[in-house]
Design a protein around this motif. Structure first.
Motif, PDB file in Angstrom:
ATOM      1  N   SER A 178      -2.900   8.727  -3.365  1.00 19.20           N
ATOM      2  CA  SER A 178      -2.006   8.062  -2.402  1.00 19.20           C
ATOM      3  C   SER A 178      -1.028   7.102  -3.071  1.00 19.20           C
ATOM      4  O   SER A 178       0.098   6.933  -2.611  1.00 19.20           O
ATOM      5  N   LYS A 179      -1.457   6.418  -4.153  1.00 16.77           N
ATOM      6  CA  LYS A 179      -0.571   5.437  -4.773  1.00 16.77           C
ATOM      7  C   LYS A 179       0.285   6.057  -5.878  1.00 16.77           C
ATOM      8  O   LYS A 179       1.315   5.513  -6.239  1.00 16.77           O
ATOM      9  N   ASP A 212     -10.998   0.584   5.878  1.00 17.68           N
ATOM     10  CA  ASP A 212     -11.784   1.670   5.287  1.00 17.68           C
ATOM     11  C   ASP A 212     -13.263   1.300   5.254  1.00 17.68           C
ATOM     12  O   ASP A 212     -13.947   1.427   6.264  1.00 17.68           O
ATOM     13  N   GLY A 238       0.800  -1.230   0.000  1.00 21.08           N
ATOM     14  CA  GLY A 238       0.000   0.000   0.000  1.00 21.08           C
ATOM     15  C   GLY A 238       0.821   1.263   0.000  1.00 21.08           C
ATOM     16  O   GLY A 238       0.302   2.324   0.292  1.00 21.08           O
ATOM     17  N   THR A 263     -13.047  -3.445  -5.879  1.00 17.37           N
ATOM     18  CA  THR A 263     -11.789  -2.996  -6.493  1.00 17.37           C
ATOM     19  C   THR A 263     -11.656  -3.757  -7.819  1.00 17.37           C
ATOM     20  O   THR A 263     -10.839  -4.667  -7.939  1.00 17.37           O
ATOM     21  N   GLY A 286      -8.497  11.782   0.448  1.00 14.58           N
ATOM     22  CA  GLY A 286      -8.152  10.391   0.175  1.00 14.58           C
ATOM     23  C   GLY A 286      -9.406   9.524   0.121  1.00 14.58           C
ATOM     24  O   GLY A 286     -10.522   9.960   0.429  1.00 14.58           O
ATOM     25  N   TYR A 287      -9.175   8.259  -0.264  1.00 14.36           N
ATOM     26  CA  TYR A 287     -10.286   7.304  -0.332  1.00 14.36           C
ATOM     27  C   TYR A 287     -10.893   7.114   1.052  1.00 14.36           C
ATOM     28  O   TYR A 287     -12.106   6.952   1.189  1.00 14.36           O
ATOM     29  N   GLY A 288     -10.042   7.147   2.074  1.00 16.76           N
ATOM     30  CA  GLY A 288     -10.515   6.921   3.442  1.00 16.76           C
ATOM     31  C   GLY A 288     -11.680   7.846   3.777  1.00 16.76           C
ATOM     32  O   GLY A 288     -12.696   7.418   4.326  1.00 16.76           O
ATOM     33  N   ALA A 313      -9.568  -4.935   2.264  1.00 15.64           N
ATOM     34  CA  ALA A 313      -8.931  -4.108   3.296  1.00 15.64           C
ATOM     35  C   ALA A 313      -9.878  -3.982   4.491  1.00 15.64           C
ATOM     36  O   ALA A 313     -11.096  -3.979   4.321  1.00 15.64           O
ATOM     37  N   TRP A 340      -8.129  -5.935  -4.295  1.00 10.31           N
ATOM     38  CA  TRP A 340      -7.211  -5.867  -3.165  1.00 10.31           C
ATOM     39  C   TRP A 340      -7.616  -6.889  -2.130  1.00 10.31           C
ATOM     40  O   TRP A 340      -8.730  -6.858  -1.663  1.00 10.31           O
ATOM     41  N   THR A 379      -7.627   8.150  -5.805  1.00  9.77           N
ATOM     42  CA  THR A 379      -6.759   8.707  -4.761  1.00  9.77           C
ATOM     43  C   THR A 379      -5.386   9.035  -5.334  1.00  9.77           C
ATOM     44  O   THR A 379      -4.926   8.366  -6.267  1.00  9.77           O
ATOM     45  N   TYR A 437      -8.005   2.231  -6.725  1.00 11.87           N
ATOM     46  CA  TYR A 437      -6.889   2.760  -5.938  1.00 11.87           C
ATOM     47  C   TYR A 437      -5.538   2.730  -6.644  1.00 11.87           C
ATOM     48  O   TYR A 437      -4.686   3.557  -6.362  1.00 11.87           O
ATOM     49  N   ASP A 463     -13.538   1.348  -6.039  1.00 14.33           N
ATOM     50  CA  ASP A 463     -12.286   1.845  -5.463  1.00 14.33           C
ATOM     51  C   ASP A 463     -11.174   1.575  -6.491  1.00 14.33           C
ATOM     52  O   ASP A 463     -10.702   0.455  -6.619  1.00 14.33           O
ATOM     53  N   ARG A 480      -3.096  13.450   1.137  1.00 13.29           N
ATOM     54  CA  ARG A 480      -4.519  13.296   1.479  1.00 13.29           C
ATOM     55  C   ARG A 480      -5.400  13.935   0.415  1.00 13.29           C
ATOM     56  O   ARG A 480      -6.237  14.794   0.709  1.00 13.29           O
TER      57      ARG A 480
END
Ligand SMILES: Cc1ncc(COP(=O)(O)O)c(C=O)c1O
Length: 478
Positions: free
Chosen positions: A312-313, A210, A115, A248, A180-182, A207, A253, A310, A283, A281, A320
Protein backbone atom coordinates in the motif's frame (compact mmCIF):
# COMPACT_ATOMS: atom_id res chain seq x y z
CA UNK A 1 -37.68 -9.32 -18.27
CA UNK A 2 -37.89 -5.92 -19.91
CA UNK A 3 -34.88 -4.38 -21.51
CA UNK A 4 -34.42 -0.65 -21.63
CA UNK A 5 -34.50 0.24 -25.29
CA UNK A 6 -36.42 2.94 -26.97
CA UNK A 7 -36.17 2.44 -30.68
CA UNK A 8 -37.13 -1.11 -31.35
CA UNK A 9 -39.53 -3.66 -29.96
CA UNK A 10 -38.14 -6.15 -27.50
CA UNK A 11 -38.41 -9.85 -27.54
CA UNK A 12 -38.41 -10.60 -23.89
CA UNK A 13 -40.51 -11.89 -21.07
CA UNK A 14 -42.25 -10.07 -18.29
CA UNK A 15 -42.01 -11.29 -14.72
CA UNK A 16 -45.62 -11.63 -13.55
CA UNK A 17 -46.76 -14.23 -11.10
CA UNK A 18 -50.30 -15.13 -12.12
CA UNK A 19 -52.88 -16.70 -9.86
CA UNK A 20 -55.19 -18.82 -11.92
CA UNK A 21 -57.90 -19.42 -9.34
CA UNK A 22 -60.27 -17.00 -11.08
CA UNK A 23 -60.45 -14.63 -8.09
CA UNK A 24 -58.87 -11.76 -10.06
CA UNK A 25 -59.13 -11.62 -13.85
CA UNK A 26 -55.81 -12.33 -15.57
CA UNK A 27 -55.64 -8.99 -17.42
CA UNK A 28 -56.05 -7.16 -14.09
CA UNK A 29 -53.16 -9.13 -12.59
CA UNK A 30 -50.93 -8.26 -15.55
CA UNK A 31 -51.97 -4.60 -15.30
CA UNK A 32 -51.23 -4.50 -11.58
CA UNK A 33 -47.80 -6.05 -12.04
CA UNK A 34 -46.79 -3.59 -14.78
CA UNK A 35 -48.18 -0.63 -12.83
CA UNK A 36 -46.22 -1.64 -9.75
CA UNK A 37 -43.06 -2.07 -11.87
CA UNK A 38 -43.47 1.43 -13.31
CA UNK A 39 -44.14 3.02 -9.92
CA UNK A 40 -41.10 1.40 -8.35
CA UNK A 41 -38.80 2.33 -11.25
CA UNK A 42 -38.13 -1.31 -12.11
CA UNK A 43 -39.66 -0.52 -15.54
CA UNK A 44 -38.00 2.85 -16.18
CA UNK A 45 -39.38 5.72 -18.23
CA UNK A 46 -38.77 5.13 -21.95
CA UNK A 47 -38.20 1.39 -21.71
CA UNK A 48 -40.02 -0.75 -24.26
CA UNK A 49 -42.31 -3.55 -23.23
CA UNK A 50 -42.13 -6.82 -25.11
CA UNK A 51 -44.74 -7.45 -27.82
CA UNK A 52 -48.05 -8.74 -26.52
CA UNK A 53 -47.53 -12.00 -28.40
CA UNK A 54 -44.23 -12.69 -26.63
CA UNK A 55 -45.57 -11.99 -23.16
CA UNK A 56 -48.69 -14.00 -23.79
CA UNK A 57 -46.60 -16.97 -24.87
CA UNK A 58 -44.30 -16.60 -21.89
CA UNK A 59 -47.18 -16.43 -19.40
CA UNK A 60 -49.26 -19.08 -21.10
CA UNK A 61 -52.29 -16.79 -21.59
CA UNK A 62 -54.16 -15.63 -24.65
CA UNK A 63 -52.83 -12.57 -26.43
CA UNK A 64 -56.12 -10.76 -25.70
CA UNK A 65 -55.27 -10.71 -21.96
CA UNK A 66 -52.10 -8.73 -22.59
CA UNK A 67 -53.70 -6.46 -25.17
CA UNK A 68 -56.41 -5.56 -22.66
CA UNK A 69 -53.84 -4.86 -19.93
CA UNK A 70 -51.76 -2.64 -22.26
CA UNK A 71 -54.87 -0.74 -23.37
CA UNK A 72 -55.93 -0.07 -19.80
CA UNK A 73 -52.47 1.14 -18.78
CA UNK A 74 -52.26 3.30 -21.92
CA UNK A 75 -55.60 4.86 -21.01
CA UNK A 76 -54.24 5.57 -17.50
CA UNK A 77 -51.13 7.23 -18.95
CA UNK A 78 -48.62 4.63 -17.75
CA UNK A 79 -47.88 3.36 -21.26
CA UNK A 80 -47.82 4.83 -24.70
CA UNK A 81 -48.06 3.15 -28.11
CA UNK A 82 -45.33 3.95 -30.57
CA UNK A 83 -45.18 3.70 -34.32
CA UNK A 84 -44.06 0.21 -35.19
CA UNK A 85 -46.61 -1.25 -32.84
CA UNK A 86 -44.59 -1.42 -29.67
CA UNK A 87 -45.33 -0.01 -26.29
CA UNK A 88 -43.20 2.15 -24.05
CA UNK A 89 -43.31 3.20 -20.42
CA UNK A 90 -44.61 6.78 -20.41
CA UNK A 91 -43.99 7.97 -16.84
CA UNK A 92 -41.22 7.73 -14.26
CA UNK A 93 -41.45 6.36 -10.74
CA UNK A 94 -42.88 8.46 -7.96
CA UNK A 95 -39.97 10.47 -6.58
CA UNK A 96 -38.64 9.21 -3.26
CA UNK A 97 -38.44 11.78 -0.47
CA UNK A 98 -34.93 13.24 -0.36
CA UNK A 99 -32.78 11.41 2.21
CA UNK A 100 -31.95 13.43 5.29
CA UNK A 101 -28.16 13.25 5.52
CA UNK A 102 -25.71 15.71 6.99
CA UNK A 103 -23.81 17.56 4.29
CA UNK A 104 -20.43 15.87 3.72
CA UNK A 105 -17.47 17.84 4.99
CA UNK A 106 -15.91 19.80 2.11
CA UNK A 107 -12.69 18.24 0.80
CA UNK A 108 -9.72 20.17 2.09
CA UNK A 109 -8.03 22.32 -0.55
CA UNK A 110 -4.63 21.20 0.70
CA UNK A 111 -4.70 17.81 2.37
CA UNK A 112 -1.91 16.54 4.61
CA UNK A 113 -3.89 13.33 5.16
CA UNK A 114 -1.49 10.56 6.12
CA UNK A 115 -1.01 7.05 4.91
CA UNK A 116 -1.06 7.67 1.19
CA UNK A 117 1.48 6.78 -1.42
CA UNK A 118 1.64 8.98 -4.49
CA UNK A 119 -0.37 6.72 -6.78
CA UNK A 120 0.08 9.14 -9.68
CA UNK A 121 3.57 7.66 -9.88
CA UNK A 122 2.32 4.07 -10.02
CA UNK A 123 4.67 2.21 -12.40
CA UNK A 124 1.94 1.44 -14.91
CA UNK A 125 4.16 0.48 -17.83
CA UNK A 126 6.30 -1.96 -15.86
CA UNK A 127 3.22 -3.44 -14.16
CA UNK A 128 1.61 -3.93 -17.55
CA UNK A 129 4.71 -5.72 -18.83
CA UNK A 130 4.50 -8.05 -15.84
CA UNK A 131 0.78 -8.71 -16.42
CA UNK A 132 1.46 -9.53 -20.07
CA UNK A 133 4.22 -11.96 -19.16
CA UNK A 134 2.02 -13.63 -16.56
CA UNK A 135 -0.89 -14.04 -18.96
CA UNK A 136 1.39 -15.43 -21.63
CA UNK A 137 3.44 -17.74 -19.44
CA UNK A 138 1.60 -18.79 -16.26
CA UNK A 139 0.75 -22.50 -16.25
CA UNK A 140 -2.95 -23.40 -16.39
CA UNK A 141 -2.95 -24.83 -12.90
CA UNK A 142 -2.30 -21.37 -11.45
CA UNK A 143 -5.75 -20.31 -12.63
CA UNK A 144 -7.43 -22.85 -10.36
CA UNK A 145 -7.88 -22.65 -6.58
CA UNK A 146 -4.60 -22.15 -4.76
CA UNK A 147 -3.72 -23.11 -1.23
CA UNK A 148 -4.46 -20.45 1.41
CA UNK A 149 -0.88 -19.21 1.38
CA UNK A 150 -1.13 -17.99 -2.20
CA UNK A 151 1.07 -18.32 -5.28
CA UNK A 152 4.44 -20.07 -4.73
CA UNK A 153 6.14 -17.70 -7.20
CA UNK A 154 5.22 -14.77 -4.96
CA UNK A 155 6.38 -16.56 -1.79
CA UNK A 156 9.81 -16.99 -3.39
CA UNK A 157 9.98 -13.43 -4.67
CA UNK A 158 8.81 -11.89 -1.35
CA UNK A 159 11.30 -13.92 0.66
CA UNK A 160 14.14 -12.96 -1.66
CA UNK A 161 13.22 -9.32 -1.28
CA UNK A 162 12.58 -9.31 2.49
CA UNK A 163 15.65 -11.32 3.44
CA UNK A 164 17.84 -9.07 1.31
CA UNK A 165 16.34 -5.69 2.20
CA UNK A 166 14.61 -6.12 5.57
CA UNK A 167 16.89 -8.60 7.27
CA UNK A 168 14.11 -11.10 7.85
CA UNK A 169 14.64 -14.83 8.19
CA UNK A 170 11.74 -15.70 5.89
CA UNK A 171 11.16 -19.08 4.29
CA UNK A 172 8.80 -19.32 1.28
CA UNK A 173 6.72 -21.95 3.08
CA UNK A 174 5.96 -19.49 5.89
CA UNK A 175 4.50 -16.72 3.72
CA UNK A 176 0.76 -16.07 3.48
CA UNK A 177 -0.39 -13.57 0.86
CA UNK A 178 -3.31 -11.44 1.98
CA UNK A 179 -5.31 -8.39 0.95
CA UNK A 180 -3.11 -5.78 2.59
CA UNK A 181 -2.18 -5.45 6.24
CA UNK A 182 -5.85 -4.88 7.06
CA UNK A 183 -6.68 -8.46 6.20
CA UNK A 184 -3.36 -9.84 7.46
CA UNK A 185 -3.89 -8.57 11.00
CA UNK A 186 -7.50 -9.79 10.95
CA UNK A 187 -6.37 -13.32 10.02
CA UNK A 188 -3.72 -13.38 12.75
CA UNK A 189 -6.17 -12.11 15.38
CA UNK A 190 -8.70 -14.74 14.32
CA UNK A 191 -6.10 -17.46 14.81
CA UNK A 192 -5.10 -16.03 18.20
CA UNK A 193 -8.72 -15.93 19.37
CA UNK A 194 -9.28 -19.52 18.24
CA UNK A 195 -6.22 -20.50 20.29
CA UNK A 196 -7.73 -18.90 23.40
CA UNK A 197 -6.12 -15.42 23.43
CA UNK A 198 -7.88 -12.92 25.70
CA UNK A 199 -5.85 -9.73 25.51
CA UNK A 200 -3.80 -7.94 22.88
CA UNK A 201 -1.41 -5.04 23.47
CA UNK A 202 -0.95 -2.24 20.96
CA UNK A 203 1.15 0.90 20.91
CA UNK A 204 -0.47 4.00 22.39
CA UNK A 205 -1.06 6.02 20.24
CA UNK A 206 -1.62 3.82 17.21
CA UNK A 207 -3.89 3.45 14.20
CA UNK A 208 -7.50 2.84 15.18
CA UNK A 209 -8.78 1.08 12.09
CA UNK A 210 -6.87 -2.18 11.99
CA UNK A 211 -5.54 -4.21 14.96
CA UNK A 212 -7.51 -2.23 17.54
CA UNK A 213 -10.79 -2.39 15.66
CA UNK A 214 -10.45 -6.05 14.69
CA UNK A 215 -9.37 -7.16 18.16
CA UNK A 216 -12.25 -5.36 19.82
CA UNK A 217 -14.74 -6.79 17.37
CA UNK A 218 -13.32 -10.26 18.12
CA UNK A 219 -13.96 -9.73 21.83
CA UNK A 220 -10.32 -9.28 22.91
CA UNK A 221 -9.27 -6.80 25.58
CA UNK A 222 -7.10 -4.14 23.96
CA UNK A 223 -4.44 -2.52 26.13
CA UNK A 224 -2.25 0.36 25.05
CA UNK A 225 1.47 0.50 25.81
CA UNK A 226 2.74 4.08 25.75
CA UNK A 227 5.40 5.09 23.27
CA UNK A 228 8.10 7.73 23.50
CA UNK A 229 10.45 9.16 20.92
CA UNK A 230 12.11 5.74 20.60
CA UNK A 231 8.95 3.71 20.03
CA UNK A 232 7.15 1.48 22.49
CA UNK A 233 8.28 1.89 26.11
CA UNK A 234 9.62 -1.48 27.15
CA UNK A 235 9.59 -0.51 30.85
CA UNK A 236 5.80 -0.11 30.55
CA UNK A 237 5.56 -3.38 28.64
CA UNK A 238 6.85 -5.25 31.69
CA UNK A 239 3.53 -4.60 33.43
CA UNK A 240 1.46 -5.74 30.45
CA UNK A 241 -0.13 -9.15 30.59
CA UNK A 242 -1.17 -9.89 27.00
CA UNK A 243 -1.16 -12.78 24.53
CA UNK A 244 0.14 -10.67 21.66
CA UNK A 245 1.73 -7.31 20.95
CA UNK A 246 1.30 -5.32 17.74
CA UNK A 247 4.26 -3.08 16.94
CA UNK A 248 5.50 -0.68 14.28
CA UNK A 249 9.14 -0.93 15.41
CA UNK A 250 10.85 0.56 12.38
CA UNK A 251 8.78 3.77 12.32
CA UNK A 252 6.19 3.97 15.05
CA UNK A 253 2.83 5.04 13.72
CA UNK A 254 2.17 7.92 14.09
CA UNK A 255 4.98 9.33 16.24
CA UNK A 256 7.88 8.00 14.16
CA UNK A 257 10.11 6.49 16.87
CA UNK A 258 12.53 3.72 15.95
CA UNK A 259 12.90 0.90 18.44
CA UNK A 260 16.54 0.55 19.50
CA UNK A 261 18.43 -2.74 19.42
CA UNK A 262 18.19 -3.04 23.23
CA UNK A 263 14.46 -2.37 23.16
CA UNK A 264 13.97 -4.97 20.42
CA UNK A 265 15.74 -7.53 22.56
CA UNK A 266 13.62 -6.48 25.56
CA UNK A 267 10.41 -6.89 23.55
CA UNK A 268 11.45 -10.39 22.56
CA UNK A 269 12.36 -11.26 26.16
CA UNK A 270 8.92 -10.06 27.25
CA UNK A 271 7.27 -12.16 24.53
CA UNK A 272 9.26 -15.26 25.51
CA UNK A 273 8.36 -14.82 29.19
CA UNK A 274 4.68 -14.47 28.38
CA UNK A 275 4.73 -16.97 25.52
CA UNK A 276 3.19 -14.11 23.51
CA UNK A 277 3.24 -13.42 19.79
CA UNK A 278 4.72 -10.20 18.39
CA UNK A 279 3.11 -8.84 15.23
CA UNK A 280 5.48 -6.55 13.37
CA UNK A 281 3.69 -4.07 11.11
CA UNK A 282 6.48 -3.01 8.74
CA UNK A 283 4.19 -0.68 6.82
CA UNK A 284 6.59 1.93 5.45
CA UNK A 285 10.02 0.38 5.97
CA UNK A 286 11.12 1.03 2.40
CA UNK A 287 11.44 4.76 2.88
CA UNK A 288 14.55 5.75 4.82
CA UNK A 289 16.04 9.15 4.13
CA UNK A 290 18.89 10.03 6.40
CA UNK A 291 19.72 7.02 8.45
CA UNK A 292 20.59 3.42 7.79
CA UNK A 293 17.60 1.12 7.56
CA UNK A 294 16.82 -0.89 10.67
CA UNK A 295 16.25 -4.59 10.14
CA UNK A 296 13.00 -6.29 10.98
CA UNK A 297 12.52 -7.86 14.43
CA UNK A 298 11.32 -11.01 12.70
CA UNK A 299 14.93 -11.77 11.75
CA UNK A 300 15.77 -12.04 15.47
CA UNK A 301 12.97 -14.43 16.43
CA UNK A 302 11.13 -15.97 13.47
CA UNK A 303 9.31 -18.41 15.75
CA UNK A 304 7.78 -15.63 17.84
CA UNK A 305 7.17 -12.79 15.38
CA UNK A 306 4.62 -12.45 12.60
CA UNK A 307 6.08 -10.07 10.04
CA UNK A 308 3.45 -8.08 8.10
CA UNK A 309 4.23 -6.10 4.95
CA UNK A 310 2.07 -4.29 2.43
CA UNK A 311 2.29 -2.84 -1.08
CA UNK A 312 0.00 0.00 0.00
CA UNK A 313 2.81 2.47 0.77
CA UNK A 314 5.20 1.45 -1.96
CA UNK A 315 2.89 0.88 -4.93
CA UNK A 316 -0.78 1.60 -4.26
CA UNK A 317 -3.32 0.76 -1.57
CA UNK A 318 -5.84 -0.14 -4.27
CA UNK A 319 -3.79 -3.20 -5.18
CA UNK A 320 -4.75 -4.78 -1.84
CA UNK A 321 -1.58 -6.85 -1.73
CA UNK A 322 0.04 -7.69 1.58
CA UNK A 323 2.10 -10.53 3.02
CA UNK A 324 2.64 -12.23 6.32
CA UNK A 325 5.69 -14.23 7.34
CA UNK A 326 4.25 -16.49 10.00
CA UNK A 327 5.99 -18.64 12.66
CA UNK A 328 5.94 -22.16 11.28
CA UNK A 329 3.62 -23.58 13.94
CA UNK A 330 0.90 -21.07 12.92
CA UNK A 331 1.19 -21.06 9.12
CA UNK A 332 -1.45 -23.70 8.46
CA UNK A 333 -3.94 -21.99 10.78
CA UNK A 334 -3.42 -18.58 9.14
CA UNK A 335 -3.67 -20.12 5.66
CA UNK A 336 -6.90 -21.88 6.69
CA UNK A 337 -8.30 -18.57 7.97
CA UNK A 338 -7.45 -17.00 4.61
CA UNK A 339 -9.34 -19.71 2.75
CA UNK A 340 -12.37 -19.17 4.98
CA UNK A 341 -12.11 -15.39 4.50
CA UNK A 342 -12.08 -15.34 0.69
CA UNK A 343 -10.57 -18.52 -0.80
CA UNK A 344 -7.36 -16.69 -1.62
CA UNK A 345 -6.14 -13.44 -3.15
CA UNK A 346 -6.50 -12.90 -6.93
CA UNK A 347 -3.80 -14.95 -8.58
CA UNK A 348 -3.01 -12.75 -11.57
CA UNK A 349 -2.15 -9.90 -9.21
CA UNK A 350 0.05 -12.21 -7.13
CA UNK A 351 1.92 -13.51 -10.15
CA UNK A 352 2.26 -10.01 -11.57
CA UNK A 353 3.77 -8.77 -8.32
CA UNK A 354 6.10 -11.79 -8.23
CA UNK A 355 7.31 -10.98 -11.75
CA UNK A 356 7.62 -7.28 -10.86
CA UNK A 357 9.71 -8.12 -7.80
CA UNK A 358 11.94 -10.72 -9.36
CA UNK A 359 12.80 -8.53 -12.35
CA UNK A 360 14.00 -5.76 -10.06
CA UNK A 361 11.14 -3.42 -11.00
CA UNK A 362 10.14 -2.98 -7.35
CA UNK A 363 13.66 -1.87 -6.41
CA UNK A 364 13.73 0.44 -9.42
CA UNK A 365 10.40 1.98 -8.44
CA UNK A 366 11.60 2.57 -4.88
CA UNK A 367 14.86 4.08 -6.11
CA UNK A 368 12.79 6.46 -8.23
CA UNK A 369 10.33 7.38 -5.49
CA UNK A 370 12.71 7.83 -2.54
CA UNK A 371 14.15 11.14 -3.77
CA UNK A 372 10.67 12.39 -4.70
CA UNK A 373 9.33 11.76 -1.20
CA UNK A 374 12.53 13.02 0.37
CA UNK A 375 12.23 16.35 -1.45
CA UNK A 376 8.63 16.66 -0.23
CA UNK A 377 9.67 15.89 3.32
CA UNK A 378 12.49 18.44 3.09
CA UNK A 379 10.09 21.07 1.75
CA UNK A 380 7.75 20.39 4.67
CA UNK A 381 10.53 20.57 7.25
CA UNK A 382 11.92 23.79 5.77
CA UNK A 383 8.48 25.42 5.70
CA UNK A 384 7.68 24.35 9.27
CA UNK A 385 11.04 25.65 10.47
CA UNK A 386 10.53 28.97 8.77
CA UNK A 387 6.80 29.61 9.27
CA UNK A 388 5.93 27.85 12.54
CA UNK A 389 9.28 27.35 14.29
CA UNK A 390 7.83 26.49 17.67
CA UNK A 391 6.32 23.27 16.33
CA UNK A 392 8.65 20.34 16.91
CA UNK A 393 8.86 17.81 14.06
CA UNK A 394 9.50 14.18 14.98
CA UNK A 395 9.87 10.87 13.20
CA UNK A 396 11.16 12.63 10.13
CA UNK A 397 13.89 10.20 9.03
CA UNK A 398 11.57 7.69 7.45
CA UNK A 399 8.16 7.00 5.98
CA UNK A 400 5.58 9.14 4.24
CA UNK A 401 4.44 11.28 7.17
CA UNK A 402 5.82 13.11 10.18
CA UNK A 403 4.42 14.45 13.42
CA UNK A 404 4.90 18.03 14.57
CA UNK A 405 4.41 18.45 18.32
CA UNK A 406 2.56 21.56 19.38
CA UNK A 407 3.73 23.96 22.11
CA UNK A 408 1.54 23.94 25.26
CA UNK A 409 -0.39 27.11 24.33
CA UNK A 410 -1.80 25.55 21.13
CA UNK A 411 -4.68 23.16 21.62
CA UNK A 412 -4.57 20.34 19.09
CA UNK A 413 -8.31 20.04 18.40
CA UNK A 414 -8.61 23.83 18.05
CA UNK A 415 -5.77 23.96 15.51
CA UNK A 416 -7.17 21.00 13.53
CA UNK A 417 -10.66 22.54 13.41
CA UNK A 418 -9.38 26.03 12.49
CA UNK A 419 -7.24 24.47 9.75
CA UNK A 420 -10.24 22.62 8.34
CA UNK A 421 -12.18 25.90 8.19
CA UNK A 422 -9.39 27.31 6.02
CA UNK A 423 -9.36 24.30 3.71
CA UNK A 424 -6.30 22.68 5.25
CA UNK A 425 -6.56 18.97 6.05
CA UNK A 426 -4.39 17.81 8.94
CA UNK A 427 -5.03 15.23 11.67
CA UNK A 428 -4.21 15.42 15.33
CA UNK A 429 -2.44 12.70 17.33
CA UNK A 430 -5.04 12.85 20.13
CA UNK A 431 -7.74 10.75 18.43
CA UNK A 432 -5.25 7.88 18.15
CA UNK A 433 -4.40 7.81 21.85
CA UNK A 434 -5.91 5.08 24.01
CA UNK A 435 -5.10 6.24 27.52
CA UNK A 436 -1.70 7.86 27.13
CA UNK A 437 -1.32 11.56 27.68
CA UNK A 438 1.18 13.82 26.04
CA UNK A 439 1.53 16.99 24.03
CA UNK A 440 -0.77 17.80 21.17
CA UNK A 441 0.61 16.97 17.76
CA UNK A 442 -0.26 17.24 14.09
CA UNK A 443 0.26 14.38 11.62
CA UNK A 444 1.46 15.56 8.21
CA UNK A 445 1.28 13.14 5.30
CA UNK A 446 3.46 14.72 2.64
CA UNK A 447 3.76 11.99 0.02
CA UNK A 448 1.05 13.16 -2.37
CA UNK A 449 1.73 16.90 -2.33
CA UNK A 450 4.11 18.87 -4.53
CA UNK A 451 6.68 21.07 -2.84
CA UNK A 452 4.88 24.31 -3.71
CA UNK A 453 1.60 23.02 -2.28
CA UNK A 454 3.38 21.90 0.87
CA UNK A 455 4.79 25.39 1.39
CA UNK A 456 1.38 26.91 0.73
CA UNK A 457 -0.20 24.52 3.23
CA UNK A 458 2.28 25.51 5.92
CA UNK A 459 1.52 29.20 5.19
CA UNK A 460 -2.13 28.45 5.92
CA UNK A 461 -1.10 26.65 9.11
CA UNK A 462 0.95 29.68 10.19
CA UNK A 463 -2.12 31.88 9.72
CA UNK A 464 -4.18 29.38 11.74
CA UNK A 465 -1.64 29.45 14.57
CA UNK A 466 -1.74 33.28 14.62
CA UNK A 467 -5.53 33.22 14.66
CA UNK A 468 -5.70 30.68 17.51
CA UNK A 469 -3.19 32.66 19.54
CA UNK A 470 -4.87 36.01 19.02
CA UNK A 471 -8.24 34.49 20.03
CA UNK A 472 -6.64 33.20 23.21
CA UNK A 473 -5.18 36.62 23.97
CA UNK A 474 -8.54 38.30 23.37
CA UNK A 475 -10.29 35.77 25.61
CA UNK A 476 -7.83 36.55 28.37
CA UNK A 477 -8.63 40.23 27.81
CA UNK A 478 -5.10 41.05 26.66
C1 LIG B 1 0.13 1.68 10.63
C2 LIG B 1 -0.32 1.15 9.29
N1 LIG B 1 -0.06 -0.11 8.97
C3 LIG B 1 -0.43 -0.63 7.79
C4 LIG B 1 -1.11 0.11 6.86
C5 LIG B 1 -1.44 -0.49 5.54
O1 LIG B 1 -2.68 -1.10 5.51
P1 LIG B 1 -3.14 -1.90 4.21
O2 LIG B 1 -2.01 -2.78 3.81
O3 LIG B 1 -4.33 -2.69 4.66
O4 LIG B 1 -3.47 -0.91 3.14
C6 LIG B 1 -1.43 1.42 7.16
C7 LIG B 1 -2.20 2.21 6.17
O5 LIG B 1 -2.51 3.34 6.29
C8 LIG B 1 -1.02 1.96 8.40
O6 LIG B 1 -1.26 3.24 8.72
Amino acid sequence: MVEKRTNSPLTGELLVELRRDGAVPLHRQVEAAIRAGIRSGRLPLGSSLPPTRTIAAGLGVSRGVIVEAYQQLTAEGYLTSRAGGYTQVAIGPEPAPPPVRPAPAPRPRIDFGYGRADVSNFPRAAWLRSIRRVLAEAPNERFGYLDGRGAPELHEAICGYLNRVRGTAAHPGDVVICNGYGQGIALVIQVLVAAGARRIAVEDPCADDDARAVARAAGLDVVGVPVDQDGVRVDALDRVDADALVLTPSHQWPTGGVLSAESRAAVLRWAARRDALVIEDDYDAEYRYDRAPVGAIQGLAPDRVVYAGTASKTLAPGLRIGWLVVPRHLVDDVAAAKIIADRGSPVIDQLTFADFLSRGEFDRHLRRMRPVYRRRRDALLAALRERVPDLEPAGVAAGLHLVAWLPPDLDEATVVAASARRGLGVHGVGPYRISSTGPGGLIFGYATLGERTIAEGVDVLAAVVDEVRSHAIRRRGG
